[in-house]
Design an enzyme around this catalytic site. Structure first.
Site, PDB file in Angstrom:
ATOM      1  N   LEU A 113       1.345  -1.119   0.112  1.00  0.00           N
ATOM      2  CA  LEU A 113      -0.218   0.068   0.420  1.00  0.00           C
ATOM      3  C   LEU A 113       1.182   1.203  -0.255  1.00  0.00           C
ATOM      4  O   LEU A 113       0.650   2.489  -0.112  1.00  0.00           O
ATOM      5  CB  LEU A 113      -0.710   0.130   1.462  1.00  0.00           C
ATOM      6  CG  LEU A 113      -1.566  -1.500   1.710  1.00  0.00           C
ATOM      7  CD1 LEU A 113      -2.727  -1.012   2.765  1.00  0.00           C
ATOM      8  CD2 LEU A 113      -2.466  -1.691   0.624  1.00  0.00           C
ATOM      9  N   LYS A 137       7.901 -13.380  -4.580  1.00  0.00           N
ATOM     10  CA  LYS A 137       8.581 -14.508  -5.075  1.00  0.00           C
ATOM     11  C   LYS A 137       9.382 -15.700  -4.170  1.00  0.00           C
ATOM     12  O   LYS A 137       8.713 -16.790  -4.333  1.00  0.00           O
ATOM     13  CB  LYS A 137       9.890 -14.099  -6.237  1.00  0.00           C
ATOM     14  CG  LYS A 137       9.728 -15.765  -6.973  1.00  0.00           C
ATOM     15  CD  LYS A 137      11.245 -14.661  -8.402  1.00  0.00           C
ATOM     16  CE  LYS A 137      12.129 -15.502  -8.808  1.00  0.00           C
ATOM     17  NZ  LYS A 137      12.797 -15.221  -9.233  1.00  0.00           N
ATOM     18  N   TYR A 174       2.893   9.692  -9.877  1.00  0.00           N
ATOM     19  CA  TYR A 174       2.380   8.930  -9.525  1.00  0.00           C
ATOM     20  C   TYR A 174       1.962   7.950 -10.400  1.00  0.00           C
ATOM     21  O   TYR A 174       1.975   6.520 -10.659  1.00  0.00           O
ATOM     22  CB  TYR A 174       1.620  10.033  -8.741  1.00  0.00           C
ATOM     23  CG  TYR A 174       0.590   8.827  -8.257  1.00  0.00           C
ATOM     24  CD1 TYR A 174       0.846   8.281  -6.908  1.00  0.00           C
ATOM     25  CD2 TYR A 174      -1.130   9.176  -8.057  1.00  0.00           C
ATOM     26  CE1 TYR A 174      -0.085   7.783  -5.943  1.00  0.00           C
ATOM     27  CE2 TYR A 174      -1.634   8.335  -7.474  1.00  0.00           C
ATOM     28  CZ  TYR A 174      -1.629   7.422  -6.493  1.00  0.00           C
ATOM     29  OH  TYR A 174      -2.292   6.918  -6.158  1.00  0.00           O
TER      30      TYR A 174
END
Length: 273
Positions: free
Chosen positions: A12, A44, A84
């Site tokens: 987040l 991973k 962004y």
């Protein structure tokens, strides 16, 4: 080692309000690129599922309305919001590269405007700006004519959507937002009414690359996750106003009054860590 028990990663991290990411575009890019690669590498290694908090900004200033997940977007790659927008777009690209090449399980949430208690009061986003201005008896500042639209969801609705997405088997991007669209001017008037203060509404010049329309198509989330927002706008706003009022009282007692940040660019070069 500590990370061997991780089976879900919610990624987040990222500044999300325009004044914040315009203030430090390089750090915003690093968070969304290097940060996302770091998280995908971890996922991973430990076989975890990664949920990326992407954004409605991947659609840019959209030419289709409302925006569904198949829309590719309309983004200025060198505009003030690009650090962004493009940072999140490439973060999505990375997720699907890792999924395809390494078999990492990914979930991508395209989050539309969200608000609620515990926001930064002076984060420069529209709801917090208006509430802060109204509570302090200052003019509510609207950039441009106020006809641009936004659709706001309450934070608890979003959290429920993120958890539902993480625990689903939907690996393609999913919009999470509230399709109830309002103009910025309507927001200003509603917040004025709820705060019950005589603040004026002041019109300032338009912000560059400010999306004119923003409304999620959430049919996919409804169909595949059984999710939709349930908290009414006024109820959510009242909770946010209550929190801001408490914070202001606390800060007044500690002699600190926050100011909403104007959307501006930082002058000159600074050191980036």
């Amino acid at each position: 080692p500590w990370f061997s028990v991780v089976d879900q990663i919610y990624h987040l991290a990222s500044p999300a309000s325009p004044p914040n990411y315009m203030y430090n575009p390089i750090k915003t890019l690093k968070t969304n690129t290097i940060g996302t690669l770091n998280m995908l590498g971890l996922a991973k290694r430990v076989g975890a599922r990664l949920l990326l908090a992407s954004t409605s900004e991947v659609y840019g200033d959209p030419e289709v309305h409302p925006q569904n997940e198949d829309y590719w977007g309309h983004v200025n790659p060198i505009g003030p919001r690009a650090c962004y927008d493009e940072g999140k777009r490439v973060a999505e690209t990375m997720c699907y590269a890792y999924m395809k090449q390494e078999g990492v399980e990914v979930r991508v949430a395209r989050i539309f405007n969200t608000f609620g208690p515990r926001m930064h009061m002076n984060d420069g986003r529209v709801v917090s700006n208006f509430i802060l201005q109204a509570l302090q008896g200052e003019p509510l500042t609207v950039y441009g004519p106020g006809t641009q639209t936004r659709a706001f969801q309450y934070v608890s609705d979003l959290v429920n959507g993120l958890v539902a997405l993480m625990n689903s088997n939907v690996s393609s991007p999913v919009n999470l937002g509230n399709p109830e669209e309002h103009t910025i001017l309507e927001f200003a008037q509603l917040i004025k009414k709820l705060v019950g203060d005589g603040s004026e509404i002041q019109f300032l010049s338009e912000a560059q690359d400010d999306p004119q329309k923003r409304k999620p198509d959430i049919r996919k989330a409804k169909l595949l996750l059984g999710w939709e927002p349930v908290v009414p706008l006024e109820e959510g706003l009242n909770k946010a106003i209550h929190y801001f009022r408490k914070e202001l009282e606390y800060q007044a007692n500690n002699q600190y009054i926050p100011k909403p940040k104007p959307a501006r660019m930082k002058k000159g070069r600074t050191r980036h860590n």
